[in-house]
Design a protein around this motif. Structure first.
Motif, PDB file in Angstrom:
ATOM      1  N   THR A 113       0.809  -1.217   0.000  1.00 41.13           N
ATOM      2  CA  THR A 113       0.000   0.000   0.000  1.00 41.13           C
ATOM      3  C   THR A 113       0.843   1.268   0.000  1.00 41.13           C
ATOM      4  O   THR A 113       0.625   2.182  -0.804  1.00 41.13           O
ATOM      5  N   GLU A 114       1.810   1.360   0.909  1.00 47.69           N
ATOM      6  CA  GLU A 114       2.592   2.588   1.027  1.00 47.69           C
ATOM      7  C   GLU A 114       3.411   2.838  -0.237  1.00 47.69           C
ATOM      8  O   GLU A 114       3.513   3.986  -0.702  1.00 47.69           O
ATOM      9  N   LYS A 115       3.980   1.788  -0.802  1.00 46.83           N
ATOM     10  CA  LYS A 115       4.789   1.944  -2.020  1.00 46.83           C
ATOM     11  C   LYS A 115       3.928   2.483  -3.164  1.00 46.83           C
ATOM     12  O   LYS A 115       4.336   3.396  -3.885  1.00 46.83           O
ATOM     13  N   ASN A 154       2.810   6.159  -2.520  1.00 43.55           N
ATOM     14  CA  ASN A 154       3.912   7.090  -2.753  1.00 43.55           C
ATOM     15  C   ASN A 154       4.141   7.307  -4.241  1.00 43.55           C
ATOM     16  O   ASN A 154       4.448   8.423  -4.678  1.00 43.55           O
ATOM     17  N   ASN A 174      -0.558  14.410  -0.268  1.00 45.21           N
ATOM     18  CA  ASN A 174      -0.594  13.009   0.171  1.00 45.21           C
ATOM     19  C   ASN A 174      -1.940  12.640   0.792  1.00 45.21           C
ATOM     20  O   ASN A 174      -2.019  11.863   1.751  1.00 45.21           O
TER      21      ASN A 174
END
Length: 366
Positions: free
Chosen positions: A146-148, A151, A166
């Motif tokens: 998710t974070e990758k 970003n 963000n």
């Protein structure tokens, strides 16, 4: 470093996307080859034969103008009017012409922000924000990625709402899939039902970035087939639209304000409705022909609305709600060439950049 015309166009269109221009407009490359190397850039409000000659004299092979010299369709190039003569002269001299018009009007740091800067306004807001220029992406990703993926989407321009970046939404769930014979799954096996802990994530982005956003999603997503939905959003984009409204640092008496306005904008004359015997604090404005925003200026509570090209009977429409001021089309957008040079200098500091010295105003005052 060598820059091509297409490099300059790409940068300008990242600042003021062509999709933001009005349907009647013609903001684009009007003359020139995108593969030509740039020797110098001349910034101007209008393009005339004299401006093309100035570009040649200064060694510039690109003119960046606010107003498109080709506005309506050209059916011939015989030199019968100033438009055709200017285009012919530019082609013969191998000078490219690029116009950046209502799209530059509509971005928050564009033409109207430059006018507001000259007048010294603060707390700036778009007077009439545009609708239908935002898109929402909904996709489903493994929780571990998710974070990758987020970003990657943020880097591509997603997730910006006003002064916040963000921005996203996520909710956890379970995704299922059964890879068929020709599949090459990142997780699971062919012919076997797979269940994966996933997040549904949602982000918003300016619609003109859609291709870039979808590419970023597919490149960062581990799945062979990426499930996603795109929804056009009817919300107003507070960063894009017509006109601007802001406040003076200190309120001014009406007469004092107009003296100040003439000084700041280098005006010879201002046409305006009668004074209302109250101080000026909130100022609405629109460079060029902006009378269509008079109702917005009233609703914003402006004490004065500054624009141009106001017809006689339109002055009556101010109806004592505010002072309506016409400062002239050329005068209202004169400083746009400064804006263009400032924008270009942020990216192309090693290219010679010039402000045109040609006075293109077709109107004189006695």
């Amino acid at each position: 470093m060598v820059y091509l015309l297409r490099d300059v166009i790409s940068y300008l269109e990242s600042v003021a996307p062509p999709s933001y221009q009005e349907s009647y407009d013609n903001a684009q490359l009007l003359v020139g080859n995108p593969e030509d190397e740039i020797t110098g850039i001349l910034c101007t409000l209008d393009v005339t034969e004299e401006v093309v000659a100035e570009a040649v004299d200064r060694g510039c092979n690109l003119i960046v103008a606010h107003h498109p010299i080709i506005f309506k369709g050209l059916k011939s190039l015989t030199g019968k009017n100033y438009v055709e003569r200017t285009v012919i002269k530019a082609i013969r001299a191998e000078v490219a012409i690029y116009a950046i018009h209502t799209n530059l009007d509509h971005v928050i740091h564009g033409v109207n922000a430059k006018i507001a800067e000259k007048i010294g306004l603060k707390n700036l807001q778009i007077l009439s924000p545009k609708k239908d220029v935002l898109t929402k992406l909904v996709t489903f990703v493994p929780q571990s990625d998710t974070e990758k993926i987020l970003n990657s989407l943020f880097e591509a321009g997603a997730g910006i709402i006003g002064d916040y970046k963000n921005c996203s939404f996520r909710v956890a769930g379970r995704g299922t899939f059964l890879p068929m014979e020709n599949a090459n799954p990142a997780v699971g096996e062919v012919g076997k039902l797979e269940e994966e802990l996933e997040n549904r994530i949602e982000v918003m982005f300016p619609t003109h970035l859609q291709k870039k956003i979808v590419t970023a999603l597919k490149q960062s997503h581990p799945y062979e087939e990426v499930a996603y939905y795109l929804h056009q959003i009817a919300n107003e984009n507070q960063e894009v639209g017509a006109g601007m409204v802001g406040e003076l640092e200190v309120e001014m008496e009406e007469k004092d304000f107009f003296v100040y306005l003439k000084q700041q904008m280098n005006l010879q004359v201002v046409k305006h409705t009668h004074f209302l015997d109250k101080p000026i604090k909130k100022v609405a404005l629109c460079g060029g022909a902006g009378i269509f925003l008079l109702g917005n200026a009233k609703r914003a509570g402006a004490d004065v609305f500054i624009t141009s090209d106001v017809k006689y009977h339109e002055f009556f429409d101010a109806d004592k709600h505010l002072i309506l001021a016409d400062i002239g089309h050329y005068e209202s957008e004169f400083f746009t060439k400064e804006l263009l040079k400032n924008i270009l200098s942020q990216k192309f500091s090693n290219i010679a950049l010039y402000l045109s010295n040609v006075v293109t105003n077709p109107i004189s005052y006695l």
